[in-house]
Design an enzyme around this catalytic site. Structure first.
Site, short mmCIF file in Angstrom:
data_model
loop_
_atom_site.label_atom_id
_atom_site.label_comp_id
_atom_site.label_asym_id
_atom_site.label_seq_id
_atom_site.Cartn_x
_atom_site.Cartn_y
_atom_site.Cartn_z
N SER A 30 6.11 -12.43 56.03
CA SER A 30 7.11 -11.70 56.79
C SER A 30 8.16 -12.66 57.32
O SER A 30 8.07 -13.88 57.14
CB SER A 30 6.45 -10.96 57.96
OG SER A 30 5.89 -11.88 58.89
N LYS A 31 9.16 -12.10 58.00
CA LYS A 31 10.28 -12.90 58.51
C LYS A 31 9.83 -14.00 59.47
O LYS A 31 10.49 -15.02 59.58
CB LYS A 31 11.30 -11.99 59.19
CG LYS A 31 12.02 -11.06 58.23
CD LYS A 31 13.00 -10.16 58.96
CE LYS A 31 13.71 -9.23 58.00
NZ LYS A 31 14.65 -8.32 58.71
#
Length: 560
Positions: free
Chosen positions: A293-294
């Protein structure tokens, strides 16, 4: 199942896998397999179906790549379909960005929203007529029914299921309602959804091309919504109709879609469509084994493009996330991948995204570029950042050839060149690592070097290039009775201001050329040979020696 699923939300229930059944067959035990005869007999047609609600994630890019490689390796078609039914979040800008990223990767499609094809439209938002047509067919066949349950009623069903500790399946009356009851609600104008009849018993089974046999019990699903009360189709219904009418033969997608196959298989059979083969690819994981994820850093293709990564390196690395050709080889061009890719070599376990390895991979591809292209890339980069002023002298070509082995990203070329042109003599002489070099009578070598430069002897040798340098070094070493490391290490420190770096002869010749050609801008931090020898002449060797024995203050003025 959340209450929203009772009401027709497109959120996806994590259940099991696909059946091959006619939904309104009642209690009959059900089991079905997707095999080579189911969707695999005709031409290969695969699709990548992104939602234009953000950037193209590396996971999506890998799914697109596997579809592309499968199609090209089998002489099939690669279809691009935009799943933009989330009208609130879907944007034209996002769609354009996704298509741009796919093009940058070199994953050209045969049919899509921008080029058309025989099975369009290729945006879900433009296919509503088709969805309503197939929903009507299901209604006529009895595979679906109108459900007039309110949100409150659906919520109560959920609470009852939780209290009874049973799967939260639909328990409303409308599956068995009489025609008169339905007509009464229609006359009242009560909103309704289309709900699909699911057999209460039996099992669902597929042979996934990656995961093998997967099955689920039907009694955990319950009747599900295919059309919302506002007339909008639900995700799983859209996908099934799209794949079937576009004649998709193989559905290769992320494992998070595995539960959706349950509903989709029921719809396939109810509509009389042949079921495609399914292959569910594992997730891409972060180094901590959680879903990427980010918070783990860059995750979109566009970000890596902006960071200076090459598309061929991205393609090569993404292919290795869950696939290999069975050898130790890790370097593949797109043509190599098309030739070697097979779906049965895709691993079903999660693959860890290693940014360090991706950068290394990029360096391998960068250095494999044809020499003239590599030099042009470096030159264009240096020009765009204002470091390089001209290229007629051949400075850029020599700099690129000298620095390429230490550069993995084209954006790193700026720092590499600036470092080469700098002269941190002060810091180097003051370091612990340089102590042995200083103690090896470095001041005597410095005196001889200054004399050689002041006489013009060194400058003339550098002007003659590598041959001139080689002759001068040999003569200088003979004069000072030094050779090998005892000769070259002092010269490296005194001429470059560093203990380590690229080949010294090429470095010094390049510094000389930078000074005589005017090839580099002042902001590059370039210190010319004249400036270097001015700094060198100001070194207080006696104080330096004392400083290293008992460090107090610097004896070497810093380069301005």
């Amino acid at each position: 199942m959340a209450a929203s699923n009772f009401m027709g939300s497109s959120s996806r229930l994590r259940v099991g896998l696909l059946p091959s059944v006619t939904p309104h067959l009642g209690r009959r035990a059900l089991a079905a397999r997707a095999s080579a005869d189911s969707g695999g007999g005709g031409p290969v047609r695969v699709r990548f179906a992104p939602s234009p609600t953000g950037n193209l994630h590396v996971g999506g890019a890998r799914t697109a790549l596997f579809n592309y490689l499968f199609a090209r390796s089998r002489g099939g078609k690669f279809v691009l379909r935009v799943e933009d039914t989330d009208l609130e979040r879907s944007t034209k800008k996002s769609e354009e960005a996704v298509l741009s990223d796919l093009s940058w990767l070199g994953l050209d499609w045969d049919e899509g929203p921008d080029i058309g094809g025989d099975f369009g439209p290729y945006r879900q938002s433009e296919r509503n007529v088709l969805y309503k047509e197939h929903a009507h067919k299901l209604m006529e066949s009895g595979a679906v029914y109108r459900c007039f349950c309110s949100n409150d009623e659906l919520e109560k069903m959920k609470e009852t299921a939780n209290r009874m500790k049973i799967p939260p399946v639909y328990m409303g009356k409308w599956a068995t309602a009489s025609d008169a009851e339905v007509q009464q609600e229609l006359e009242k104008g009560t909103p309704y959804t289309y709900r699909f009849r699911v057999p209460k018993e039996g099992s669902l089974k597929i042979n996934d091309l990656i995961r093998g046999e997967v099955s689920w019990n039907l009694n955990t699903l319950g009747d599900f919504v295919i059309m919302r009360s506002n007339g909008q189709p639900v995700y799983n219904f859209c996908v099934t109709v799209d794949d079937a009418t576009m004649r998709i033969s193989h559905v290769i997608r992320a494992e998070e879609h595995l539960p959706n196959t349950l509903r989709q298989a029921l719809i396939y059979k109810a509509l009389g469509f042949a079921m495609p083969l399914f292959a569910h690819v594992s997730l891409i994981l972060a180094p901590d084994k959680s879903k990427l994820s980010k918070r783990h850093g860059a995750t979109s293709v566009g970000q890596y493009k902006e960071m200076g990564y090459l598309p061929q390196a991205m393609v090569n690395y993404l292919a290795l996330l869950g696939w290999g050709d069975g050898t130790e080889n890790e370097f593949f061009t797109i043509d190599d991948l098309v030739e070697k890719f097979t779906i049965n070599r895709v691993n079903k376990s999660g693959a860890v995204f290693d940014a360090t390895k991706l950068k290394w991979m990029n360096g391998q591809h960068l250095r494999s570029l044809p020499s003239e292209l590599l030099i042009k890339d470096f030159e264009d980069r240096w020009r765009s950042t204002g470091i390089l002023l001209e290229s007629e002298s051949g400075f850029a070509k020599e700099a690129a050839e000298l620095l390429k082995e230490g550069i993995d990203l084209i954006t790193d070329a700026d720092a590499a060149l600036c470092k080469l042109l700098s002269y941190p003599l002060h810091d180097t002489l003051s370091s612990d690592e340089a102590k042995s070099v200083v103690e090896d009578k470095l001041s005597e070598v410095a005196s001889g070097l200054i004399a050689a430069y002041d006489s013009g002897e060194l400058g003339q040798a550098l002007a003659e290039g590598h041959d001139g340098w080689k002759k001068w070094v040999k003569s200088f070493g003979k004069t000072h009775k030094r050779k090998g490391k005892s000769l070259f290490m002092p010269l490296r420190v005194l001429l470059t201001g560093k203990l380590h770096g690229p080949a010294m002869d090429s470095t010094v010749i390049l510094v000389h050329k930078a000074g005589t050609s005017g090839a580099v801008a002042p902001q590059s931090g370039f210190v010319s040979l004249d400036e270097r020898f001015k700094i060198l002449k100001e070194v207080d060797w006696e104080s330096l020696q004392k400083q290293q024995e008992s460090p107090v203050e610097s004896a070497v003025p810093a380069a301005s």
